[in-house]
Write a protein that holds these residues in place. Structure first.
Motif: not given
Length: 265
Positions: A182-186, A199-202, A230-233, A236-242
């Motif tokens: 999980v850590q590696i993927r994050c 993703n320049g906005d993020l 909050e910003i990390v969420r 990650l959501a932009r990267g396909g995480w549920t």
């Protein structure tokens, strides 16, 4: 950069390196002033996080650390075979503000190879005061399946005098190490999402959050990380995480140990 990092490393069976406090070689190119990433307040139980604008020097600094770790892990006895040595964290993302600390992820195909790498690092870095102040963080910083090192040793040797503060994370990328995977993927998702132009906005929002937090104070270094949730969420959501996967990651991160400041930072 000194040619110290290009010299071969001795096998681990030799005595561990000793502090070298003599004046630097006058023929070595000058090293920019080292900057710490987290400072304790001298009179109050608060912390200031040193967030700086992106530095173009960070990729080269990672490359020097990569070269050093590769030689350490491959030339020591026994060797510590690794899968990847990767630049992660904010210093790996062009244009992003960050603490001046190089984050490094090293992955392994087995727990045995990871254990060999831990032994190699423990051989090379000092274990006695005053140098042990920035070495291995107890229990991987609280993350199961991970071994963590916070290394800032400018007075220990010419190599460490010419390279910056770093955090080194060692993780076995195997199915039995669910927390580690999980850590590696994050680490990889945050880096790869923020590197993409679309993703320049993020990237802009994340940088603004970090610079704002750099002007605040915290009870400890981990509070700084929590304020970025909050910003990390969003990243990650932009990267396909549920949402469930992000919840799992946050639950894991909240298990980080609040260790003695002298030891961890």
């Amino acid at each position: 950069m000194s040619d110290f990092a290009s010299q071969p490393l001795p096998p681990r069976l030799t005595p561990s390196p000793q502090p070298s406090l003599e004046e630097p070689d006058p023929n070595r190119p000058p090293t920019p002033p080292l900057r710490k990433s987290i400072f304790p307040h001298p009179h109050k139980p608060t912390w200031h996080v040193n967030v700086t604008p992106y530095s173009p020097a960070w990729p080269a600094q990672f490359n020097a650390i990569h070269t050093h770790l590769h030689k350490l892990f491959t030339s020591s006895s026994p060797p510590a075979p690794y899968l990847t040595i990767e630049h992660i964290g904010s210093t790996s993302i062009p244009g992003l503000a960050a603490k001046p600390n190089i984050d490094v992820l090293v992955t392994f195909a087995s727990k045995a190879h990871l254990a060999s790498a831990v032994e190699a690092l423990n051989w090379e870095i000092p274990s006695d005061p005053p140098f042990a102040k920035y070495t291995q963080i107890p229990r991987g910083g609280g993350i199961p399946g991970r071994e963590s090192y916070k290394i800032y040793l400018p007075k220990f040797s010419p190599y460490y005098a010419s390279t910056p503060e770093r955090s080194v994370y060692l993780i076995a990328d195997i199915a039995e190490n669910r927390e580690g995977q999980v850590q590696i993927r994050c680490y990889r998702t945050v880096r790869d999402v923020l590197r993409r132009a679309e993703n320049g906005d993020l990237l802009e929002e994340y940088g603004e959050v970090k610079m704002r937090l750099g002007k605040e104070v915290f009870g400890n270094g981990l509070e700084y990380s929590a304020r970025k949730d909050e910003i990390v969420r969003k990243v990650l959501a932009r990267g396909g995480w549920t949402g469930e996967e992000v919840d799992e990651k946050e639950k894991l991160s909240r298990r980080e140990w609040v260790v003695d400041a002298e030891e961890a930072y």
